[in-house]
Design an enzyme around this catalytic site. Sequence first.
Site, PDB file in Angstrom:
ATOM      1  N   ASP A 208      37.688  30.411  36.491  1.00  0.00           N
ATOM      2  CA  ASP A 208      38.476  31.631  36.233  1.00  0.00           C
ATOM      3  C   ASP A 208      38.171  32.181  34.842  1.00  0.00           C
ATOM      4  O   ASP A 208      38.041  33.389  34.645  1.00  0.00           O
ATOM      5  CB  ASP A 208      39.985  31.388  36.449  1.00  0.00           C
ATOM      6  CG  ASP A 208      40.503  30.102  35.812  1.00  0.00           C
ATOM      7  OD1 ASP A 208      39.683  29.305  35.300  1.00  0.00           O
ATOM      8  OD2 ASP A 208      41.733  29.895  35.819  1.00  0.00           O
TER       9      ASP A 208
ATOM     10  N   TYR B 131      30.814  26.132  52.203  1.00  0.00           N
ATOM     11  CA  TYR B 131      29.993  26.815  53.198  1.00  0.00           C
ATOM     12  C   TYR B 131      29.575  25.902  54.341  1.00  0.00           C
ATOM     13  O   TYR B 131      29.372  26.361  55.457  1.00  0.00           O
ATOM     14  CB  TYR B 131      28.722  27.361  52.535  1.00  0.00           C
ATOM     15  CG  TYR B 131      28.895  28.702  51.894  1.00  0.00           C
ATOM     16  CD1 TYR B 131      29.714  28.850  50.780  1.00  0.00           C
ATOM     17  CD2 TYR B 131      28.230  29.823  52.379  1.00  0.00           C
ATOM     18  CE1 TYR B 131      29.869  30.075  50.175  1.00  0.00           C
ATOM     19  CE2 TYR B 131      28.377  31.052  51.777  1.00  0.00           C
ATOM     20  CZ  TYR B 131      29.194  31.171  50.677  1.00  0.00           C
ATOM     21  OH  TYR B 131      29.344  32.395  50.078  1.00  0.00           O
TER      22      TYR B 131
ATOM     23  N   ASP C 177      27.742  37.864  42.165  1.00  0.00           N
ATOM     24  CA  ASP C 177      28.030  39.274  42.449  1.00  0.00           C
ATOM     25  C   ASP C 177      28.627  39.948  41.218  1.00  0.00           C
ATOM     26  O   ASP C 177      28.285  41.090  40.890  1.00  0.00           O
ATOM     27  CB  ASP C 177      29.027  39.407  43.614  1.00  0.00           C
ATOM     28  CG  ASP C 177      28.330  39.645  44.947  1.00  0.00           C
ATOM     29  OD1 ASP C 177      27.158  39.209  45.076  1.00  0.00           O
ATOM     30  OD2 ASP C 177      28.938  40.249  45.847  1.00  0.00           O
TER      31      ASP C 177
ATOM     32  N   LYS D  27      36.135  23.855  38.543  1.00  0.00           N
ATOM     33  CA  LYS D  27      37.599  23.997  38.516  1.00  0.00           C
ATOM     34  C   LYS D  27      38.158  22.586  38.394  1.00  0.00           C
ATOM     35  O   LYS D  27      38.919  22.108  39.247  1.00  0.00           O
ATOM     36  CB  LYS D  27      38.058  24.715  39.799  1.00  0.00           C
ATOM     37  CG  LYS D  27      39.519  25.104  39.824  1.00  0.00           C
ATOM     38  CD  LYS D  27      39.858  26.259  38.890  1.00  0.00           C
ATOM     39  CE  LYS D  27      41.372  26.501  38.873  1.00  0.00           C
ATOM     40  NZ  LYS D  27      41.773  27.472  37.828  1.00  0.00           N
TER      41      LYS D  27
ATOM     42  N   ASP E   4      28.556  32.173  44.551  1.00  0.00           N
ATOM     43  CA  ASP E   4      28.523  33.385  45.371  1.00  0.00           C
ATOM     44  C   ASP E   4      29.286  34.496  44.658  1.00  0.00           C
ATOM     45  O   ASP E   4      28.802  35.619  44.505  1.00  0.00           O
ATOM     46  CB  ASP E   4      29.153  33.090  46.741  1.00  0.00           C
ATOM     47  CG  ASP E   4      29.204  34.327  47.623  1.00  0.00           C
ATOM     48  OD1 ASP E   4      28.187  35.042  47.679  1.00  0.00           O
ATOM     49  OD2 ASP E   4      30.254  34.577  48.241  1.00  0.00           O
TER      50      ASP E   4
HETATM   51  C1  IPM Z   1      24.841  35.805  49.395  1.00  0.00           C
HETATM   52  C2  IPM Z   1      25.629  36.364  50.540  1.00  0.00           C
HETATM   53  C3  IPM Z   1      25.749  35.280  51.607  1.00  0.00           C
HETATM   54  C4  IPM Z   1      26.492  34.135  50.972  1.00  0.00           C
HETATM   55  C5  IPM Z   1      26.453  35.749  52.887  1.00  0.00           C
HETATM   56  C6  IPM Z   1      25.728  36.925  53.489  1.00  0.00           C
HETATM   57  C7  IPM Z   1      26.608  34.629  53.891  1.00  0.00           C
HETATM   58  O1  IPM Z   1      26.855  36.836  50.129  1.00  0.00           O
HETATM   59  O2  IPM Z   1      23.666  35.453  49.584  1.00  0.00           O
HETATM   60  O3  IPM Z   1      25.406  35.715  48.308  1.00  0.00           O
HETATM   61  O4  IPM Z   1      27.736  34.147  50.899  1.00  0.00           O
HETATM   62  O5  IPM Z   1      25.829  33.192  50.545  1.00  0.00           O
HETATM   63 MG    MG Z   2      27.170  36.722  48.035  1.00  0.00          MG
END
Ligand code: IPM
Ligand code: MG
Length: 361
Positions: free
Chosen positions: A227, A146, A255, A195, A251
């Site tokens: 993975d 990032y 999710d 990884k 990240d």
């Molecule tokens: C999160 C989001 C952010 C990230 C985006 C919006 C830049 O997906 O907070 O997980 O990737 O960190």
């Molecule tokens: Mg995210």
Amino acid sequence: MELKITCIPGDGIGPEIVAEAKKILDTVAEKYGHTMNYTDILMGGASIDAYGVPLTDEAIETARNADAVLMGSIGGNTSTSPWYKLPPNLRPEAGLLAIRKALNLFANLRPAVLYEELAGACPLKEEISAAGFDMMIMRELTGGLYFGERRTVEENGVMKAIDTLTYDENEIRRIAVKGFDIAMKRRKKVTSVDKANVLDSSRLWRKVVEEVAKDYPEVTLEHMLVDNCAMQLVRDPAQFDVILTENMFGDILSDEASMVTGSIGMLASASLNDSKFGLYEPSHGSAPDIAGQDIANPIATILSASMMLRYSFDLDKEADAIDAAVRQVLKDGYRTVDIMSEGCTRVGCRQMGDLLAERIR
Ligand code: IPM
Ligand code: MG
């Protein structure tokens, strides 16, 4: 206690859910004798519309001078919103990355919990979900891909894009220490995800995590390749307590973990620096399609406010009161549309806030 809180209502459903979180904080303050002072700042699309940039220096200074930051959500529809015609460094998300970096919020805590009352929302087979799960994803937030050098160049008529993944041992050590500290307050297990079969940064990650682990003899450490971790999250999520990982892996895995709970509208998060300062926000996005309709689920933001009381202010009793109210409201059968199921009572965003406030009082 007198608390100075900077609020970032943001875009989409952000303003609605932050309003409900303030309602809950005010209720807690009244009951336990605290004073909350809020200052709002603009970030994301709202700031672009007002100032042409997703975050101003003044807004960063306001946040820096607060005791903690409470955020709703930022961003809009990426295919239709004019914000996404701007260069990447002027889009809403750039504001979020900028505030993380400016305030040194390197430790991102993302709990993923399967609530008993919402077990039906879990998309996994019942034989897996029956075990329940309660994990904490600890994501490094200010390093890695990032924030590495990036550029796009043309070489001999061929376009080429470069992103760099860099970690130094200090960056790894400080997030590992936070991860082990948190594990000590939980079930004392850390799964470090990397990884290491491919990446140098992962091999250094593993080495430093092992060094840190020596100071925590009570904590069980295991290493897992990213993975495999993606698979294990759907095969047997109950095995995880703390998942410790770098920015990009965190990240993606966070999710996935939130989806596995089936109720992303319930999941909070905290981003902390090395003191007690933190930015607290729901794990979900700004849901522009349902903004302004009073149907958003405010619980993730309210639980983020609870994390703020716990981690920035050590107000555990107050945080427990919020968490208990959330469980009670679910037991009483109230649901926003995203977690609605048969036989329950559907309520809107504001009413959910009212019901929670009643239970705290
Ligand atoms: C999160 C989001 C952010 C990230 C985006 C919006 C830049 O997906 O907070 O997980 O990737 O960190
Ligand atoms: Mg995210």
